[in-house]
Design a protein around this motif. Structure first.
Motif, PDB file in Angstrom:
ATOM      1  N   PRO A 248      -8.035  21.563  -7.350  1.00  0.00           N
ATOM      2  CA  PRO A 248      -9.319  22.174  -7.003  1.00  0.00           C
ATOM      3  C   PRO A 248     -10.102  22.751  -8.176  1.00  0.00           C
ATOM      4  O   PRO A 248     -11.318  22.884  -8.087  1.00  0.00           O
TER       5      PRO A 248
ATOM      6  N   ARG B  92     -14.250  23.139  -8.738  1.00  0.00           N
ATOM      7  CA  ARG B  92     -14.920  24.446  -8.730  1.00  0.00           C
ATOM      8  C   ARG B  92     -15.672  24.681 -10.035  1.00  0.00           C
ATOM      9  O   ARG B  92     -16.761  25.253 -10.042  1.00  0.00           O
TER      10      ARG B  92
ATOM     11  N   THR C 244     -17.873  27.326  -2.629  1.00  0.00           N
ATOM     12  CA  THR C 244     -17.166  27.162  -1.363  1.00  0.00           C
ATOM     13  C   THR C 244     -15.704  26.855  -1.644  1.00  0.00           C
ATOM     14  O   THR C 244     -15.362  26.278  -2.687  1.00  0.00           O
TER      15      THR C 244
ATOM     16  N   ALA D 239     -12.341  25.084  -2.132  1.00  0.00           N
ATOM     17  CA  ALA D 239     -12.052  23.677  -2.414  1.00  0.00           C
ATOM     18  C   ALA D 239     -10.579  23.422  -2.132  1.00  0.00           C
ATOM     19  O   ALA D 239      -9.779  23.186  -3.033  1.00  0.00           O
TER      20      ALA D 239
ATOM     21  N   SER E 228     -10.743  18.507   0.692  1.00  0.00           N
ATOM     22  CA  SER E 228     -12.154  18.568   0.300  1.00  0.00           C
ATOM     23  C   SER E 228     -12.502  17.320  -0.510  1.00  0.00           C
ATOM     24  O   SER E 228     -11.758  16.932  -1.417  1.00  0.00           O
TER      25      SER E 228
ATOM     26  N   TYR F 201      -9.975  12.937  -2.552  1.00  0.00           N
ATOM     27  CA  TYR F 201      -9.882  14.227  -1.880  1.00  0.00           C
ATOM     28  C   TYR F 201      -8.928  15.151  -2.638  1.00  0.00           C
ATOM     29  O   TYR F 201      -7.934  14.691  -3.229  1.00  0.00           O
ATOM     30  N   ILE F 202      -9.257  16.440  -2.615  1.00  0.00           N
ATOM     31  CA  ILE F 202      -8.393  17.445  -3.227  1.00  0.00           C
ATOM     32  C   ILE F 202      -7.004  17.358  -2.590  1.00  0.00           C
ATOM     33  O   ILE F 202      -6.864  17.279  -1.372  1.00  0.00           O
TER      34      ILE F 202
END
Length: 287
Positions: A24, A28, A39, A41, A45, A99-100
């Motif tokens: 993440p 960020r 928001t 993460a 996400s 995706y994370i």
């Protein structure tokens, strides 16, 4: 002009791969650079298009860094003698996001090495193909063009960039100052001195200011399109750099509304109205 005796033929078809868990923090960090709301993460996400450039970073040991800040030549990329290396452009085909939390493998292959004679001297173009495999299969592919140039002569004539279209449907002026360039270099572990060392870029590369990263410009441009036309997945995106952008002046993110096929013309113009980047995108039809 062709490479005599096929000096770099051994690099054609050369491959490498790396695997990384999509964490993440780079997401960020890039959101902070773009002044986006912070928001959460968490796992699951999605990673916006082109934000993958904050991952799969080349962690070159300090002892293997050349004078310009790049890794010394002769590893995965061929040891082309021309001293100035630039990002010329890229072409993407997107299938689904990363995706994370996912474990993703990037597979890279050198697909082309070509030498030419340009107005500014000898040029070499290296084409690298990348494929990004996620647990759901191929997420997207990229063809990355790298250009190598001769050192710029003090008496070399200035390149005259072409004008941009006059019929943009949208346009937003922005700027990438030295702080933005430093933060993006940090996010992408990019030590190329043209982006942060003003003495080097003036005295060695003979440029009037720090150069804005090509990938950063391409990301800002496609991000502008996606913000203006939300809910339409990006299917294809290509861009090529046509003129440098410097930290000393503003530039404009411009484009046309997607047509019936989802195709949109995009470009970046500098303060004088000259084209610096030319792009094309294709989006999915409206939901």
């Amino acid at each position: 002009m062709t490479d005599t005796a096929g000096k770099f033929d051994a690099w054609l078809g050369k491959t490498e791969s790396c695997t990384e868990v999509i964490g993440p923090n780079p997401l960020r960090g890039f959101a902070a650079l773009l002044d986006r709301p912070q928001t959460p993460a968490g796992a699951g996400s999605p990673l916006p298009p082109l934000w993958h450039w904050c991952y799969f970073l080349e962690m070159t040991p300090q002892s293997e860094i050349a004078e310009d800040g790049h890794a010394r030549k002769g590893g995965f990329l061929p040891p082309i003698e021309l001293p100035r290396r630039m990002w010329a452009g890229s072409r993407f085909r997107f299938h689904h996001p990363l995706y994370i939390g996912e474990t993703v493998t990037r597979r890279s292959r050198i697909d082309g090495i070509e030498f030419k004679q340009g107005r500014s001297g000898r040029l070499a173009f290296v084409e690298v193909a990348h494929e990004y495999d996620s647990p759901a299969g191929l997420a997207f592919s990229e063809r990355h063009d790298i250009v190598y140039r001769e050192a710029r002569a003090a008496d070399a004539p200035a390149h005259a960039p072409g004008p941009v279209p006059a019929d943009a449907d949208f346009e937003r002026e922005t700027r990438a100052d030295a702080i933005v360039l430093f933060r993006y270099s940090a996010l992408t572990f990019n030590a190329h001195r043209i982006h942060y060392d003003r003495d080097y870029v003036r005295d060695v590369e003979d440029y009037p200011g720090l150069l804005v990263h090509g990938p950063l410009l391409a990301t800002l441009l496609i991000d502008e399109l996606l913000l203006r036309f939300p809910g339409r997945p990006l299917l294809e995106y290509s861009f090529r750099m046509t003129n440098p952008v410097f930290d000393t002046q503003s530039f404009s993110l411009c484009g046309r509304e997607p047509d019936a096929t989802g195709r949109a013309d995009l470009w970046i113009a500098n303060e004088e109205g000259a084209e610096c980047l030319r792009g094309e995108a294709r989006m999915a039809p409206p939901a």
